[in-house]
Design a protein around this motif. Structure first.
Motif, PDB file in Angstrom:
ATOM      1  N   ARG A  35      -5.938   5.430  -0.362  1.00 13.35           N
ATOM      2  CA  ARG A  35      -6.950   4.383  -0.456  1.00 13.35           C
ATOM      3  C   ARG A  35      -6.438   3.274  -1.364  1.00 13.35           C
ATOM      4  NH1 ARG A  35     -12.330   6.671  -2.468  1.00 13.35           N
ATOM      5  NH2 ARG A  35     -12.894   4.511  -2.123  1.00 13.35           N
TER       6      ARG A  35
ATOM      7  N   ILE B 111      -5.898  -5.167   6.238  1.00 14.20           N
ATOM      8  CA  ILE B 111      -5.436  -3.904   5.649  1.00 14.20           C
ATOM      9  C   ILE B 111      -5.950  -2.718   6.464  1.00 14.20           C
ATOM     10  CG2 ILE B 111      -5.726  -2.372   3.647  1.00 14.20           C
ATOM     11  CD1 ILE B 111      -3.681  -4.478   3.064  1.00 14.20           C
TER      12      ILE B 111
ATOM     13  N   HIS C 160       5.665   3.921   0.171  1.00 21.09           N
ATOM     14  CA  HIS C 160       4.832   2.719   0.181  1.00 21.09           C
ATOM     15  C   HIS C 160       5.390   1.664   1.120  1.00 21.09           C
ATOM     16  CE1 HIS C 160       7.863   1.474  -2.772  1.00 21.09           C
ATOM     17  NE2 HIS C 160       7.462   0.224  -2.598  1.00 21.09           N
TER      18      HIS C 160
ATOM     19  N   TRP D 160       0.848  -1.189   0.000  1.00 14.38           N
ATOM     20  CA  TRP D 160       0.000   0.000   0.000  1.00 14.38           C
ATOM     21  C   TRP D 160       0.884   1.241   0.000  1.00 14.38           C
ATOM     22  CZ3 TRP D 160       0.253  -3.100   4.416  1.00 14.38           C
ATOM     23  CH2 TRP D 160       0.683  -2.497   5.598  1.00 14.38           C
TER      24      TRP D 160
ATOM     25  N   TYR E  65      -5.037  -0.913  -2.078  1.00 17.15           N
ATOM     26  CA  TYR E  65      -3.908  -1.756  -1.699  1.00 17.15           C
ATOM     27  C   TYR E  65      -3.749  -2.862  -2.725  1.00 17.15           C
ATOM     28  CZ  TYR E  65      -7.690  -4.790  -0.081  1.00 17.15           C
ATOM     29  OH  TYR E  65      -8.813  -5.559  -0.018  1.00 17.15           O
TER      30      TYR E  65
ATOM     31  N   LYS F 298      -3.306  -0.271   8.212  1.00 18.47           N
ATOM     32  CA  LYS F 298      -3.225   1.105   7.719  1.00 18.47           C
ATOM     33  C   LYS F 298      -3.815   2.092   8.718  1.00 18.47           C
ATOM     34  CE  LYS F 298      -4.287   1.885   3.352  1.00 18.47           C
ATOM     35  NZ  LYS F 298      -4.994   1.796   2.041  1.00 18.47           N
TER      36      LYS F 298
ATOM     37  N   TRP G  27      -2.338   7.198   4.634  1.00 22.78           N
ATOM     38  CA  TRP G  27      -2.147   6.228   3.565  1.00 22.78           C
ATOM     39  C   TRP G  27      -3.181   6.483   2.477  1.00 22.78           C
ATOM     40  CZ3 TRP G  27       2.274   4.047   4.256  1.00 22.78           C
ATOM     41  CH2 TRP G  27       2.718   3.649   5.508  1.00 22.78           C
TER      42      TRP G  27
END
Length: 150
Positions: A98, A73, A56, A15, A100, A77, A96
């Motif tokens: 949106r 996730i 990332h 991500w 992944y 995140k 982060w």
């Protein structure tokens, strides 16, 4: 009669930072990496390895039987962005992006993927995150959407 559930579901998770900007210094990335390791352990998610780049993250996890990919996730995140903003390891508000990537890994491939994650700095001397992600998406037979990946 006891019922046993056996599961080994390795996932390579990827991500990006908000707008894929290089928000994390090396020092901040190391702190976020440590947080992800500790927090995943606390939540019962086995994270074999992770590497936090400036823009990332790569992580290799074994998906627990009681969690979905989306849940893992969201947990990783959400908690790490909250933690980063509380710790203030970088100037400005951290977040982060949106979306992944979640890619299955065979048990026989975990050493190779773990090695790939461990040598992220070397890989990114040769190609950008967008180029890397495009290769992964296409390798798994998925459709790349360039308009969403700038």
């Amino acid at each position: 009669m006891p019922v046993h559930s056996y599961s080994r579901c390795w996932l390579h998770l990827v991500w990006a930072t908000l707008d894929r900007r290089p928000l994390l210094s090396k020092a901040a990335a190391v702190k976020v990496s440590g947080y992800l390791t500790d927090y995943s352990r606390e939540k019962g998610i086995y994270m074999r390895i992770n590497f936090v780049n400036s823009d990332h993250v790569h992580a290799l996890i074994d998906l627990p039987t009681n969690r979905t990919i989306e849940d893992v996730i969201q947990v990783l995140k959400g908690s790490s962005s909250h933690w980063a903003n509380e710790q203030d390891p970088l100037p400005g508000k951290f977040g982060w992006q949106r979306g992944y990537g979640a890619f299955s890994v065979s048990h026989s491939g975990i050493e190779e993927v773990g090695g790939y994650i461990a040598t992220q700095e070397e890989h990114h001397r040769k190609r950008s995150f967008s180029e890397e992600l495009k290769i992964m998406v296409e390798r798994y037979g998925l459709e790349w959407h360039p308009e969403e990946n700038r």
